[in-house]
Design a protein around this motif. Sequence first.
Motif, PDB file in Angstrom:
ATOM      1  N   GLU A 219       0.908  -1.359   0.105  1.00  0.00           N
ATOM      2  CA  GLU A 219      -0.108   0.090  -0.059  1.00  0.00           C
ATOM      3  C   GLU A 219       0.959   1.408  -0.141  1.00  0.00           C
ATOM      4  O   GLU A 219       0.962   2.168   0.886  1.00  0.00           O
ATOM      5  CB  GLU A 219      -0.706   0.041   1.286  1.00  0.00           C
ATOM      6  CG  GLU A 219      -1.724  -1.451   1.335  1.00  0.00           C
ATOM      7  CD  GLU A 219      -2.323  -2.169   0.440  1.00  0.00           C
ATOM      8  OE1 GLU A 219      -2.374  -1.460  -0.701  1.00  0.00           O
ATOM      9  OE2 GLU A 219      -2.615  -3.331   0.457  1.00  0.00           O
ATOM     10  N   GLY A 220       1.473   1.396  -1.071  1.00  0.00           N
ATOM     11  CA  GLY A 220       2.230   2.703  -1.317  1.00  0.00           C
ATOM     12  C   GLY A 220       3.599   2.741  -0.749  1.00  0.00           C
ATOM     13  O   GLY A 220       4.625   3.644  -0.852  1.00  0.00           O
ATOM     14  N   PHE A 221       4.083   1.629  -0.189  1.00  0.00           N
ATOM     15  CA  PHE A 221       5.615   1.769   0.436  1.00  0.00           C
ATOM     16  C   PHE A 221       6.267   0.704  -0.259  1.00  0.00           C
ATOM     17  O   PHE A 221       7.456   0.148  -0.146  1.00  0.00           O
ATOM     18  CB  PHE A 221       5.442   1.085   1.953  1.00  0.00           C
ATOM     19  CG  PHE A 221       6.555   1.561   2.750  1.00  0.00           C
ATOM     20  CD1 PHE A 221       6.547   2.906   3.262  1.00  0.00           C
ATOM     21  CD2 PHE A 221       7.398   0.798   3.426  1.00  0.00           C
ATOM     22  CE1 PHE A 221       7.557   3.448   4.006  1.00  0.00           C
ATOM     23  CE2 PHE A 221       8.561   1.200   4.304  1.00  0.00           C
ATOM     24  CZ  PHE A 221       8.433   2.402   4.578  1.00  0.00           C
ATOM     25  N   LEU A 244       4.552  -6.654  -8.511  1.00  0.00           N
ATOM     26  CA  LEU A 244       4.515  -5.440  -7.947  1.00  0.00           C
ATOM     27  C   LEU A 244       3.126  -4.621  -7.752  1.00  0.00           C
ATOM     28  O   LEU A 244       2.695  -4.460  -9.072  1.00  0.00           O
ATOM     29  CB  LEU A 244       5.762  -4.320  -8.457  1.00  0.00           C
ATOM     30  CG  LEU A 244       5.864  -3.143  -7.651  1.00  0.00           C
ATOM     31  CD1 LEU A 244       6.398  -3.571  -6.365  1.00  0.00           C
ATOM     32  CD2 LEU A 244       6.830  -2.192  -8.716  1.00  0.00           C
ATOM     33  N   GLU A 245       2.607  -4.383  -6.703  1.00  0.00           N
ATOM     34  CA  GLU A 245       1.295  -3.404  -6.761  1.00  0.00           C
ATOM     35  C   GLU A 245       1.785  -2.136  -7.154  1.00  0.00           C
ATOM     36  O   GLU A 245       2.679  -1.641  -6.617  1.00  0.00           O
ATOM     37  CB  GLU A 245       0.853  -3.730  -5.396  1.00  0.00           C
ATOM     38  CG  GLU A 245      -0.855  -2.887  -5.435  1.00  0.00           C
ATOM     39  CD  GLU A 245      -1.467  -3.039  -4.055  1.00  0.00           C
ATOM     40  OE1 GLU A 245      -2.381  -3.543  -4.089  1.00  0.00           O
ATOM     41  OE2 GLU A 245      -0.844  -2.423  -3.177  1.00  0.00           O
ATOM     42  N   THR A 246       0.860  -1.644  -8.058  1.00  0.00           N
ATOM     43  CA  THR A 246       1.218  -0.388  -8.599  1.00  0.00           C
ATOM     44  C   THR A 246      -0.198   0.691  -8.538  1.00  0.00           C
ATOM     45  O   THR A 246       0.011   1.754  -8.949  1.00  0.00           O
ATOM     46  CB  THR A 246       1.575  -0.353 -10.291  1.00  0.00           C
ATOM     47  OG1 THR A 246       0.619  -1.120 -10.754  1.00  0.00           O
ATOM     48  CG2 THR A 246       2.729  -1.039 -10.407  1.00  0.00           C
ATOM     49  N   ASN A 247      -1.240   0.045  -7.824  1.00  0.00           N
ATOM     50  CA  ASN A 247      -2.318   0.981  -7.678  1.00  0.00           C
ATOM     51  C   ASN A 247      -2.209   2.044  -6.715  1.00  0.00           C
ATOM     52  O   ASN A 247      -2.820   3.112  -6.622  1.00  0.00           O
ATOM     53  CB  ASN A 247      -3.503   0.228  -7.531  1.00  0.00           C
ATOM     54  CG  ASN A 247      -3.600  -0.333  -6.123  1.00  0.00           C
ATOM     55  OD1 ASN A 247      -2.466  -0.568  -5.484  1.00  0.00           O
ATOM     56  ND2 ASN A 247      -4.786  -0.695  -5.664  1.00  0.00           N
ATOM     57  N   CYS A 248      -0.974   2.140  -5.783  1.00  0.00           N
ATOM     58  CA  CYS A 248      -0.460   3.364  -4.857  1.00  0.00           C
ATOM     59  C   CYS A 248       0.524   3.913  -5.388  1.00  0.00           C
ATOM     60  O   CYS A 248       1.102   4.512  -4.559  1.00  0.00           O
ATOM     61  CB  CYS A 248      -0.682   2.516  -3.498  1.00  0.00           C
ATOM     62  SG  CYS A 248      -2.105   2.190  -2.970  1.00  0.00           S
ATOM     63  N   ARG A 249       1.060   3.596  -6.592  1.00  0.00           N
ATOM     64  CA  ARG A 249       2.074   4.195  -7.154  1.00  0.00           C
ATOM     65  C   ARG A 249       2.319   5.783  -6.780  1.00  0.00           C
ATOM     66  O   ARG A 249       3.549   6.173  -6.731  1.00  0.00           O
ATOM     67  CB  ARG A 249       2.349   4.119  -8.708  1.00  0.00           C
ATOM     68  CG  ARG A 249       3.566   4.291  -9.559  1.00  0.00           C
ATOM     69  CD  ARG A 249       3.603   4.041 -10.891  1.00  0.00           C
ATOM     70  NE  ARG A 249       4.746   4.551 -11.683  1.00  0.00           N
ATOM     71  CZ  ARG A 249       4.614   4.444 -12.815  1.00  0.00           C
ATOM     72  NH1 ARG A 249       3.695   3.618 -13.589  1.00  0.00           N
ATOM     73  NH2 ARG A 249       5.878   4.723 -13.563  1.00  0.00           N
ATOM     74  N   PRO A 250       1.224   6.580  -7.021  1.00  0.00           N
ATOM     75  CA  PRO A 250       1.527   7.951  -6.734  1.00  0.00           C
ATOM     76  C   PRO A 250       2.057   8.389  -5.352  1.00  0.00           C
ATOM     77  O   PRO A 250       2.759   9.587  -4.912  1.00  0.00           O
ATOM     78  CB  PRO A 250       0.037   8.524  -6.729  1.00  0.00           C
ATOM     79  CG  PRO A 250      -0.682   7.548  -7.621  1.00  0.00           C
ATOM     80  CD  PRO A 250      -0.052   6.305  -7.457  1.00  0.00           C
TER      81      PRO A 250
END
Length: 281
Positions: A219-221, A244-250
């Motif tokens: 989650e973004g980390f 790699l989860e990218t939906n919290c990339r911002p």
Amino acid sequence: MSEAMTLLDTRSPFGTYKAERMVRAAWRLADRHDLSKSLRKRIRALVARFFRGPYDLEADGLKFRIYPGENYDDRKILAKGRLPEREEHRLIEPYLGPGKVFVDVGANIGSYSVFAAGLGADVLSVEANPQTADKLSFNVRANDLKNVRIVNTAVGPREDTMPLWLEPSNCGFATLVKDLTTGEWAGDWSPTFVKVVPLTVLADDENLGRIDVLKVDVEGFEDRVLLPFLRHAERSLWPRVILLETNCRPYWSEDCLPELASRGYKVTGQTNDNMIFELEN
């Protein structure tokens, strides 16, 4: 049933809590995407009052004790009767099996770890939230898996103690990034302090000689887990495949994608929330 009355049961045998037809129908209604997001949220809150869980069920041949009132993955499993990450599983399955090593950073209740272990891979499951780690441990035992090691810690760039932010309606969305707790994901967040270790330290502690597939969903980390590892680990320990989860990339401090490309990783798959990278020989 109120939130305070939610029962965390990791002792009674699998099958103790049946998901009856009314329960399944209620959660299918709460998951209907032809309804507006705001209406779906109100329905979900109402359903969660009466059908928080736990419930025991099988999804894609795997056993899980789920708590749909407090976790997104649990709601999806109950509403759809299957695991929510089928497409991601299809993309990484060719790299898993006996003799392979799967490292799951941000393991949640185990939908990836249990899947990979069921294929015969040796699994290291890393989960920062203590209560979620207990649920994960139950699900591993329910599937009689002996090839899963669970570590209850967070992963980051250095050894530290940090606040892990938790939201009671989705405990699997715990985050070390406080900025993520506002705006789109605003809710009833509260912190609990957790130990943080670098992935290089964890790999050394767990005597990992190789990593075939590394999944990072924190989650973004994600950048603060992955990039320090690639910069400090021996190249022989670099994963062959990274999910790699990218939906919290911002919310990343550094963009992982250019560095992955510069280190020889190419994109081999993509879903709504994740990207798959494979290391070129």
